[in-house]
Design an enzyme around this catalytic site. Structure first.
Site, PDB file in Angstrom:
ATOM      1  N   ARG A   1      -6.176   3.060  45.821  1.00  0.00           N
ATOM      2  CA  ARG A   1      -6.704   2.343  44.866  1.00  0.00           C
ATOM      3  C   ARG A   1      -7.044   3.245  43.882  1.00  0.00           C
ATOM      4  O   ARG A   1      -7.045   4.595  43.879  1.00  0.00           O
ATOM      5  CB  ARG A   1      -8.349   1.428  45.514  1.00  0.00           C
ATOM      6  CG  ARG A   1      -8.956   2.481  46.225  1.00  0.00           C
ATOM      7  CD  ARG A   1     -10.312   1.857  46.705  1.00  0.00           C
ATOM      8  NE  ARG A   1     -11.344   2.803  47.420  1.00  0.00           N
ATOM      9  CZ  ARG A   1     -12.458   2.352  47.818  1.00  0.00           C
ATOM     10  NH1 ARG A   1     -12.792   1.146  47.356  1.00  0.00           N
ATOM     11  NH2 ARG A   1     -13.067   3.314  48.433  1.00  0.00           N
TER      12      ARG A   1
ATOM     13  N   GLU B   1     -17.161   1.043  41.339  1.00  0.00           N
ATOM     14  CA  GLU B   1     -17.308   2.477  41.845  1.00  0.00           C
ATOM     15  C   GLU B   1     -16.599   3.317  40.945  1.00  0.00           C
ATOM     16  O   GLU B   1     -15.860   4.336  41.414  1.00  0.00           O
ATOM     17  CB  GLU B   1     -16.837   2.710  43.155  1.00  0.00           C
ATOM     18  CG  GLU B   1     -17.787   2.036  44.186  1.00  0.00           C
ATOM     19  CD  GLU B   1     -17.551   2.432  45.645  1.00  0.00           C
ATOM     20  OE1 GLU B   1     -18.676   2.174  46.489  1.00  0.00           O
ATOM     21  OE2 GLU B   1     -16.406   2.644  45.805  1.00  0.00           O
TER      22      GLU B   1
ATOM     23  N   GLU C   1     -23.988  -2.681  47.563  1.00  0.00           N
ATOM     24  CA  GLU C   1     -23.140  -2.417  49.078  1.00  0.00           C
ATOM     25  C   GLU C   1     -23.861  -1.453  49.949  1.00  0.00           C
ATOM     26  O   GLU C   1     -24.446  -0.541  49.552  1.00  0.00           O
ATOM     27  CB  GLU C   1     -21.797  -1.619  48.772  1.00  0.00           C
ATOM     28  CG  GLU C   1     -20.528  -2.350  48.084  1.00  0.00           C
ATOM     29  CD  GLU C   1     -19.384  -1.779  48.099  1.00  0.00           C
ATOM     30  OE1 GLU C   1     -19.241  -0.717  48.818  1.00  0.00           O
ATOM     31  OE2 GLU C   1     -18.401  -1.949  47.183  1.00  0.00           O
TER      32      GLU C   1
ATOM     33  N   HIS D   1     -14.350  -0.611  59.096  1.00  0.00           N
ATOM     34  CA  HIS D   1     -15.609  -0.742  58.434  1.00  0.00           C
ATOM     35  C   HIS D   1     -16.551  -2.083  58.864  1.00  0.00           C
ATOM     36  O   HIS D   1     -15.896  -3.070  58.731  1.00  0.00           O
ATOM     37  CB  HIS D   1     -15.556  -0.744  57.047  1.00  0.00           C
ATOM     38  CG  HIS D   1     -16.688  -0.260  56.203  1.00  0.00           C
ATOM     39  ND1 HIS D   1     -17.809  -1.362  56.038  1.00  0.00           N
ATOM     40  CD2 HIS D   1     -17.079   0.701  55.118  1.00  0.00           C
ATOM     41  CE1 HIS D   1     -18.461  -0.702  55.190  1.00  0.00           C
ATOM     42  NE2 HIS D   1     -17.883   0.219  54.903  1.00  0.00           N
TER      43      HIS D   1
END
Length: 702
Positions: free
Chosen positions: A124, A163, A322, A373
């Protein structure tokens, strides 16, 4: 590029317009799952108390499967389902990761590393912030998203990007080179000013034209970059990403002016990706992603980081976008959270000013890079301790909303602990006296040492209003501009108290050394003069690896060689060392009365334990107004207060900082007690390990 003016604060409204409700939710990725799962997800979200989800963060390839062909049908369906279930949508611009077709058609959007190698798709953020081609495609997507959802009643906020700079912080492509040249020309005006700022006379680096400016590309193993250029490239990289964010933001805001916008920062004691204090002025409300640091520093680091976010948010409520219910997926060993920490951590973020608690993500992924995760709904499903804890927290959030926590603000501490992103960037490069010491190594030690004494400090950026606090600590503030120096002089002259530590005031804002002895422009204020540094290294046999102080503490890693003192500078501690070190009797801790204030200097790294032992005597000598005598017996728990605007309602949060039960006093109405027991008289509570207590106290504090 100048720092931007503060954008007006704009907090998202709940679907039913409840102004007193806290937000509780997660990232939601329904496009990873078949549609027959969606209704089950929403049923469980309602059961858990979820009232908001972030959608479409990584959905560009699903929204625009081919160039210019948009598919909103699936997104419309899930937004409608969520909205009808009273779950608001924090809708992403979806630009975080470009689709395969875009990278294939336009490989020039891909960023390059310092060696010139292309970073290919496969993860990403494989895009260049300065690529005009990528900007064109990204803004077309933003425009299409805004036009399609401008009248949707269920969209409560825009989640712009994701982010920024997490992976593409530094790009060394030709696009970046040209943008860096323009940035330097805007900042400095002429190439001669650049040469002066960067000290290019050294190593024959003098520049004749802005076209000769390059990003700090690979220069060979073991060589040293120009520090001034490195620092400016850090600044430029933050500004380049900010400019791209602002372009997205403005495209969305032009079409949907009533929908507030944010983007998720990454503020932690270890994360200094961007100048978040500067970025904080460009969002409608501040959001942050924070993932716990496993081990004994877990709670302290979390509250340190959240305290800094609260300052970046200008002490207005902010959004935890988050964090994790349990383990993350990117560490070599991904420890799970201990029993009680899921609820405790969320309450800790709330205590430091968050009015929204969200997780990555709702349903734990079955495939992909983050399948291990943790999530609100784990692989094990609803019959799991994680989901039961998620539901418990949802009930707690509802109780705290009903009690009026939303909209209250963090109570101001008497101590400001100053943090500076640019000092961190400048102190972490390769040509420094010791790579074991940086600006980031000191503030958390001070924060924790103060907590050990029952004092919670506010962590504040250097540009903030730190000069309104009774006591200011400058921990290894490597860069000190003349403007900040003048501000510090004015603060102390009017009665302020300041503690300055080693590695402070070494260079100006171009990373040019202040001459005449350290610490440069504040030598007169502190009444000391340092001629050189004495770094220590325990790995070099036969070298000085520590220094004992006369106050019973021990210095490691760094000490200053203080050779001159003003007549009225008092030595509170000095070194005791063998004569061969040249450090025996050298001052280590000093205090000077200057005009109406006091200025102390600590010339070595003592660490948390040494600071804890040193602070009681130092604070007593400094006679800090509004700071009670530190009490080590209060260090076993953390106390944080949020207060209403009129001061009549106080919410007192108490957290166990130890590995054993802790007794605390009940002061008001108990709202939440996680791993907590209350005695029969209701006057004492026992916080178990990872325990927390939240209570409301009505009436002004005496």
């Amino acid at each position: 590029m100048s720092k931007s003016e503060l954008r007006p604060y704009h907090w998202p409204s709940h679907l039913k317009k409840q102004t007193s409700q806290l937000w509780y939710g997660c990232d939601y990725n329904p496009d990873q799952w078949p549609e027959d799962v969606w209704d089950e997800d929403i049923r469980l979200m309602n059961q858990a108390g979820v009232n908001v989800v972030a959608l479409a963060v990584f959905s560009w390839s699903r929204i625009e499967p081919r160039e210019g062909v948009f598919d909103f049908d699936w997104l419309d369906r899930i937004i409608t389902k969520l909205g009808k279930a009273n779950i608001g949508v924090n809708l992403a611009s979806a630009t975080a990761s470009p689709p395969a077709w875009l990278a294939q058609s336009h490989p020039e959007i891909l960023w390059k590393d310092e060696r010139g190698d292309t970073v290919w798709p496969g993860a990403r953020q494989h895009w260049r912030p300065t690529s005009p081609v990528f900007r064109t495609y990204a803004l077309k997507l933003c425009e299409a998203m805004a036009e399609h959802y401008q009248n949707n009643p269920y969209v409560v906020a825009w989640h712009v990007g994701n982010e920024y700079g997490c992976h593409n912080r530094f790009d060394y492509s030709d696009d970046a080179m040209r943008a860096f040249q323009r940035w330097c020309k805007h900042r400095y005006g002429t190439i001669d000013v650049v040469n002066e700022a960067w000290g290019t006379s050294f190593w024959s680096q003098r520049l004749n034209d802005f076209s000769q400016i390059l990003p700090p590309r690979y220069i060979g193993a073991g060589n040293f970059q120009n520090p001034g250029r490195l620092l400016d490239f850090e600044r430029f990289s933050s500004d380049a990403l900010k400019e791209f964010f602002m372009a997205e933001r403005d495209t969305l805001a032009k079409i949907t002016p009533d929908i507030p916008l944010t983007t998720n920062f990454m503020v932690s004691s270890q994360g200094f990706t961007l100048d978040y204090d500067d970025w904080g002025s460009q969002v409608d409300f501040v959001s942050n992603d924070h993932y716990f640091m496993p081990g004994e520093s877990h709670l302290d680091e979390l509250t340190y980081s959240s305290g800094l976010v609260d300052s970046i948010a200008r002490r207005m409520p902010w959004w935890l976008m988050e964090h994790s219910t349990s383990a993350v997926n990117w560490r070599p060993v991904n420890l799970r959270k201990e029993p009680g920490q899921l609820v405790r951590d969320a309450l800790a973020h709330l205590s430091l000013g968050a009015d929204a608690i969200c997780y990555f993500q709702w349903r734990q992924s079955q495939a992909g890079a983050e399948k291990f995760h943790s999530a609100m709904l784990p692989h094990a499903g609803e019959d799991s301790q994680v989901f039961r804890d998620v539901c418990e927290l949802g009930n707690d959030m509802e109780d705290l909303s009903d009690a009026g926590l939303a909209g209250t603000v963090l109570d101001k501490s008497p101590v400001a602990l100053v943090f500076d992103y640019e000092s961190q960037w400048a102190s972490e490069h390769s040509s420094v006296p010791s790579r074991n010491v940086q600006h980031s190594t000191e503030p958390l030690d001070w924060y924790r040492a103060l907590l050990d004494l029952g004092v919670r400090a506010d962590v504040v950026p250097v540009r903030s209003g730190w000069d309104t606090y009774p006591l200011v600590v400058l921990p290894s503030l490597y860069l000190l501009s003349r403007k900040t120096s003048e501000r510090l002089h004015d603060y102390v002259s009017k009665g302020g108290r300041v503690i300055v530590t080693y590695l402070s005031g070494i260079s100006d804002n171009h990373d040019r050394i202040w001459l005449g002895g350290y610490p440069g422009t504040i030598r007169d204020l502190l009444g000391i003069r340092i001629e050189e540094f004495a770094p220590m290294d325990r790995s070099i046999e036969g070298s000085m690896d520590h220094l004992d102080l006369t106050n019973g503490t021990v210095a490691h890693d760094w000490a200053d060689v203080i050779t001159s003192l003003a007549d009225d500078t008092h030595v509170l501690a000095s070194y005791q060392a063998d004569s061969w070190t040249g450090m025996d009797g050298v001052p280590a801790l000093t205090l000077r009365n200057w005009k109406q204030g006091k200025a102390a200097y600590l010339g070595c790294r003592l660490g948390r334990e040494g600071l804890r032992k040193t602070l009681p005597e130092l604070l007593e000598a400094m006679k800090v107004k509004d700071l009670q005598k530190p009490d080590e017996s209060q260090g076993d728990h953390l106390r944080v207060e949020r207060v209403s605007e009129d001061g009549r309602n106080r919410f007192v949060f108490l957290f166990n900082r130890t590995r054993h039960p802790v007794q605390v006093q009940v002061e008001g109405q108990v709202l939440v007690g996680s791993l907590t027991g209350i005695d029969k008289d209701g006057k004492q509570a026992i916080l178990q390990v990872n325990g927390a207590l939240v209570q409301r106290v009505v009436g002004h504090r005496h």
